[in-house]
Design a protein around this motif. Structure first.
Motif, short mmCIF file in Angstrom:
data_model
loop_
_atom_site.label_atom_id
_atom_site.label_comp_id
_atom_site.label_asym_id
_atom_site.label_seq_id
_atom_site.Cartn_x
_atom_site.Cartn_y
_atom_site.Cartn_z
N GLY A 1 32.50 39.95 -14.13
CA GLY A 1 31.93 39.76 -12.72
C GLY A 1 30.46 40.73 -12.50
O GLY A 1 30.05 40.53 -11.42
N ARG B 1 26.86 41.21 -13.32
CA ARG B 1 25.58 40.63 -14.04
C ARG B 1 24.90 41.64 -14.73
O ARG B 1 24.98 42.84 -14.70
N ALA C 1 20.58 37.27 -9.21
CA ALA C 1 22.31 36.71 -9.34
C ALA C 1 22.49 35.55 -9.88
O ALA C 1 23.27 35.14 -10.52
N LEU C 2 21.39 34.57 -10.29
CA LEU C 2 21.41 33.27 -10.74
C LEU C 2 20.23 33.12 -11.64
O LEU C 2 19.15 33.86 -11.30
N THR D 1 30.81 29.41 -18.64
CA THR D 1 30.53 30.51 -17.56
C THR D 1 29.22 31.06 -18.19
O THR D 1 28.89 31.07 -19.47
N TYR E 1 25.15 36.63 -16.34
CA TYR E 1 25.01 36.45 -14.76
C TYR E 1 26.66 36.71 -13.89
O TYR E 1 26.85 36.03 -13.25
N VAL F 1 29.30 33.60 -13.85
CA VAL F 1 28.90 32.41 -12.93
C VAL F 1 29.35 31.09 -13.83
O VAL F 1 29.02 30.82 -14.65
N GLU F 2 29.89 30.23 -12.94
CA GLU F 2 30.31 28.92 -13.63
C GLU F 2 29.35 27.85 -13.75
O GLU F 2 28.49 27.99 -12.66
N ALA F 3 29.10 27.39 -14.59
CA ALA F 3 27.94 26.11 -14.94
C ALA F 3 28.66 25.11 -15.67
O ALA F 3 29.64 25.00 -16.10
N ALA G 1 21.76 27.04 -5.25
CA ALA G 1 21.95 28.59 -4.90
C ALA G 1 23.44 28.46 -3.76
O ALA G 1 24.24 29.30 -3.76
N GLY H 1 26.35 27.28 -5.37
CA GLY H 1 26.65 27.92 -6.88
C GLY H 1 26.64 26.96 -7.98
O GLY H 1 27.37 27.35 -8.98
N TYR H 2 26.02 25.87 -7.87
CA TYR H 2 25.96 24.73 -8.88
C TYR H 2 24.85 25.23 -10.01
O TYR H 2 23.88 25.36 -9.55
#
Length: 330
Positions: free
Chosen positions: A3, A5, A10-11, A34, A38, A41-43, A80, A83-84
């Motif tokens: 959690g 970064r 943030a992204l 993930t 960052y 973050v999921e991707a 953003a 969050g994708y």
């Protein structure tokens, strides 16, 4: 630490190259990942961007990667608000993969130091990052890894009031302790050599072992000389020494003794494939030397400009202006 970064953003941004950890594979949709840089973050790596294939021909995603594997990807799209983050593997070259993996290793080293310092003092890692790593990276225009490496050698030039205002003494001392432990200057030089050892006579493997043992005897029990078989007949010799010159001389003696012993056996031969030479510097040593050299050049340029400015001001102050109208000097 999950959690948290590694960078101020943030992204990532579109077209950025990122490291992704595979968490799930869905043949119909794509590869879920993930982004550790960052904060996890999921991707997703889209199925159409997972590999280069001919139109109409598709390869199973499970054959291209596996859960737990690390991939280097390019960012295609970002939403953003939701969050994708959509990624592509096909738009990354092999050279870029090596570069990004190197950057990630450096970022991980900084991340570990920051998180351990934060935990030791009961602080939020993001606060420690903002006071040190992120600020130094921006001010010095370098990776925070290089700044931390330089701080290990010359802390006063890195962790000063100008570059890190608000850095408390306890946090400064904790960071320096961790930095010196993990990124401090190399205490010894490493030297390596490659040799090829063969024995086509009756002695065979026994003769080879005897010759190599004879060489290692020259080094002595206290030496840090290591011998490893790469693939017959290739062996690698490595040692650590106070200086590169001493290490090279030591390996030359080891090789000479082994070679002399090998000649005693019919069909025996020892050839030097790569002569003893100093190995590349650690990334920490390279980063430290590069940044400190840059700082010295900048400081010298600033001092030169200051001297030039003062001389110019002095010459103007001494100038005599002739007033042609009155014939007098002012």
């Amino acid at each position: 630490m999950a959690g948290v970064r590694m960078y101020p953003e943030a992204l990532p941004r579109v077209d950025d190259l990122v490291v992704a950890h595979v968490t799930r594979i869905d043949e119909g949709e794509g590869i879920y990942v993930t982004l550790p840089e960052y904060g996890g973050v999921e991707a997703m790596i889209l199925a159409s961007e997972a590999t280069r294939t001919r139109k109409g021909k598709r390869t199973a995603l499970s054959k291209l990667t596996r859960v737990g594997k690390q991939e280097v990807c390019s960012v295609l799209r970002i939403d953003a608000a939701r969050g994708y983050v959509d990624l592509s593997k096909t738009r990354v070259s092999s050279e870029e993969v090596a570069e990004v993996e190197g950057r990630y290793q450096r970022s991980k080293a900084v991340h570990s130091i920051v998180c351990h310092a934060a935990a030791a003092l009961g602080l939020e890692p993001a606060l420690v990052y903002s006071l040190t790593a992120w600020r130094l990276s921006e001010q010095l225009e370098c990776h925070a890894f290089d700044a931390f490496c330089a701080a290990a050698a010359e802390p006063g030039r890195i962790f000063d009031e100008q570059r890190t205002p608000g850095l408390s003494p306890p946090l400064r001392s904790t960071l320096l302790r961790l930095i010196r432990k993990r990124l401090g200057p190399s205490a010894a030089s490493k030297v390596r050599a490659h040799i090829e050892v063969r024995c086509l006579g009756r002695g065979g493997v026994t003769a080879i072992r005897a010759a190599l043992s004879k060489g290692l005897e020259v080094a002595g029990d206290a030496s840090a000389v290591e011998l490893k078989l790469v693939a017959p007949p290739l062996h690698v010799l490595t040692c650590s020494s106070g200086t590169a010159g001493a290490g090279i001389a030591l390996l030359n003696r080891v090789i000479a003794a082994a070679k002399a012993e090998m000649k005693k056996h019919p069909g025996g031969e020892l050839a030097v494939k790569d002569a003893p030479a100093a190995m590349d510097e650690k990334d920490a040593d390279k980063g430290r030397a590069s940044l400190l050299a840059q700082l010295e050049a900048n400081e010298a340029a600033t001092a030169s400009m200051a001297v030039g400015g003062s001389e110019e001001a002095g010459s103007l102050g001494d100038t005599v202006v002739i007033n042609s109208g009155s014939g007098g000097a002012t």
